[in-house]
Design an enzyme around this catalytic site. Structure first.
Site, PDB file in Angstrom:
ATOM      1  N   ARG A  72      15.388  64.818  26.253  1.00  0.00           N
ATOM      2  CA  ARG A  72      14.039  65.355  26.141  1.00  0.00           C
ATOM      3  C   ARG A  72      12.818  64.221  25.665  1.00  0.00           C
ATOM      4  NH1 ARG A  72      15.665  68.232  29.762  1.00  0.00           N
ATOM      5  NH2 ARG A  72      15.705  70.454  29.774  1.00  0.00           N
ATOM      6  N   HIS A 109      11.204  62.761  35.166  1.00  0.00           N
ATOM      7  CA  HIS A 109      12.046  63.842  34.662  1.00  0.00           C
ATOM      8  C   HIS A 109      12.838  64.292  36.095  1.00  0.00           C
ATOM      9  CE1 HIS A 109      13.121  67.357  31.948  1.00  0.00           C
ATOM     10  NE2 HIS A 109      13.983  67.011  32.522  1.00  0.00           N
ATOM     11  N   GLU A 124       4.810  66.119  29.525  1.00  0.00           N
ATOM     12  CA  GLU A 124       5.153  66.015  30.814  1.00  0.00           C
ATOM     13  C   GLU A 124       4.163  67.021  31.701  1.00  0.00           C
ATOM     14  OE1 GLU A 124       9.317  66.651  31.461  1.00  0.00           O
ATOM     15  OE2 GLU A 124       9.925  64.894  30.180  1.00  0.00           O
TER      16      GLU A 124
HETATM   17  C1  DGY Z   1      18.068  70.024  32.715  1.00  0.00           C
HETATM   18  O1  DGY Z   1      18.802  70.614  33.454  1.00  0.00           O
HETATM   19  O2  DGY Z   1      17.856  70.048  31.525  1.00  0.00           O
HETATM   20  C2  DGY Z   1      17.308  68.647  33.330  1.00  0.00           C
HETATM   21  O3  DGY Z   1      16.722  67.866  32.158  1.00  0.00           O
HETATM   22  C3  DGY Z   1      16.191  69.200  34.195  1.00  0.00           C
HETATM   23  O4  DGY Z   1      15.139  70.119  33.298  1.00  0.00           O
END
Ligand code: DGY
Length: 325
Positions: free
Chosen positions: A237, A285, A266
């Site tokens: 993240r 992402h 984001e």
């Molecule tokens: C997750 O599954 O956490 C990926 O980062 C997509 O959000």
């Protein structure tokens, strides 16, 4: 009467039909200032939520008196206040495992793209700049047989280690709260402190879940420890990295390049300094974003939701432990 659920992510017809068989579905393409009032109206008697990224906290839960389950279509669940959900007896679920291999592919792609400067050189060709022989100013660096440091050795970290060890002959270092004997045995990975890993690795891949403990885990201190030839990639993240410190480290030549699938904000602002650096490879992402995997994740999340609403234990029921990735 079927339980009412709010879906806030577009589902494949096959997944939507599965949910509709068991539930009354109210769909929101997105929840923003234009749709918030209607969303909160529906929330008053909704028993389930299905989607990703929605912040589910005390404030939202106060408006959801009948809620029984929140089913995240993602493995990460930093958007959910798990203790508040637990306190209220509301189930929360995520989608571990189905995306491991796909996210690992993305991370290898980011590492290679940064090392071999693939997006930069793609632009070079397409913009008509390839008019004579290349010079060393266009060369990248090798990834094979170098040292890869993986921070966060969960299931996705292990899938990255597998590719790096068997496919690229890389030496694997890892940092994790707990030792992972299986990756040590299978991929000859060696456990390191965060400081040691930053100092020794040629490539660093960040895969930790976002928690209060991992916020800004990588900042000025860690970048200062890295080799000035290091390539840093983030697939966790955005907030696990101090972005300002990353900009500084790239500008000052403290590290060579970066690959980022995630950002603090984001979608990332188009004038963010990281976007104008040729040695930064960016993605929107998309770690798990292949058709097959996204359908698998949505189906898994739908099953969690339906089973939970039928009074059964959903397979990916979350507890407080954020290592469930
Ligand atoms: C997750 O599954 O956490 C990926 O980062 C997509 O959000």
């Amino acid at each position: 009467m079927k339980p009412k659920v709010i879906v806030y992510k577009k589902l494949e017809p096959v997944v939507l039909e599965y949910v509709q068989e068991a539930c009354e579905v109210v769909y929101f393409e997105k929840i923003d200032e234009n749709t918030a009032a209607a969303f909160y109206e529906e929330l008053k008697n909704a028993e389930g939520l299905l989607g990703s990224g929605l912040k589910v906290d005390h404030e939202l839960l106060e408006k959801a008196p009948h809620l029984k389950i929140v089913s995240n279509i993602s493995v990460g669940y930093d958007n959910l206040d798990i203790s508040e959900l637990n306190r209220r007896g509301i189930m929360a679920t995520n989608t571990p495992n189905v995306l491991n291999e796909t996210v690992a592919d993305t991370m290898i792609g980011l590492l290679l793209a940064a090392a071999r400067r693939i997006p930069e050189l793609d632009h070079y060709v397409k913009s008509g700049k390839w008019t004579s022989h290349l010079t060393p100013t266009h060369f990248g660096v090798d990834m094979h047989h170098k040292t890869l440091g993986i921070i966060g050795m969960g299931r996705i970290g292990a899938a990255i280690a597998k590719r790096a060890h068997f496919g690229f002959g890389m030496n694997i270092l890892y940092h994790n709260r707990t030792r992972n004997e299986e990756v040590e045995r299978t991929y000859m990975a060696t456990h390191r402190t965060l400081e040691e890993l930053c100092q020794e690795a040629d490539f660093i891949c960040l895969m930790v879940p976002l928690t209060p403990e991992t916020k800004n885990l990588i900042g000025e201190t860690e970048f200062a420890l890295m080799k000035n030839t290091a390539i840093f990639v983030n697939g966790s993240r955005g907030a696990t990295v101090d972005e300002e410190a990353l900009v500084g480290a790239l500008q000052n030549g403290q590290i060579l390049a970066a690959g980022l699938d995630v950002f603090v904000e984001e979608p990332v602002r188009h004038d963010h300094p990281l976007l104008s650096m040729p040695n930064v490879v960016t993605l929107p992402h998309i770690g798990s974003a292949t058709s097959e995997t996204r359908i698998g994740m949505a189906q898994f999340a739908a099953e969690n939701l339906v089973l939970g609403l039928q009074g059964k234990k959903p397979p990916a029921l979350l507890t407080q432990d954020p290592s469930n990735r």
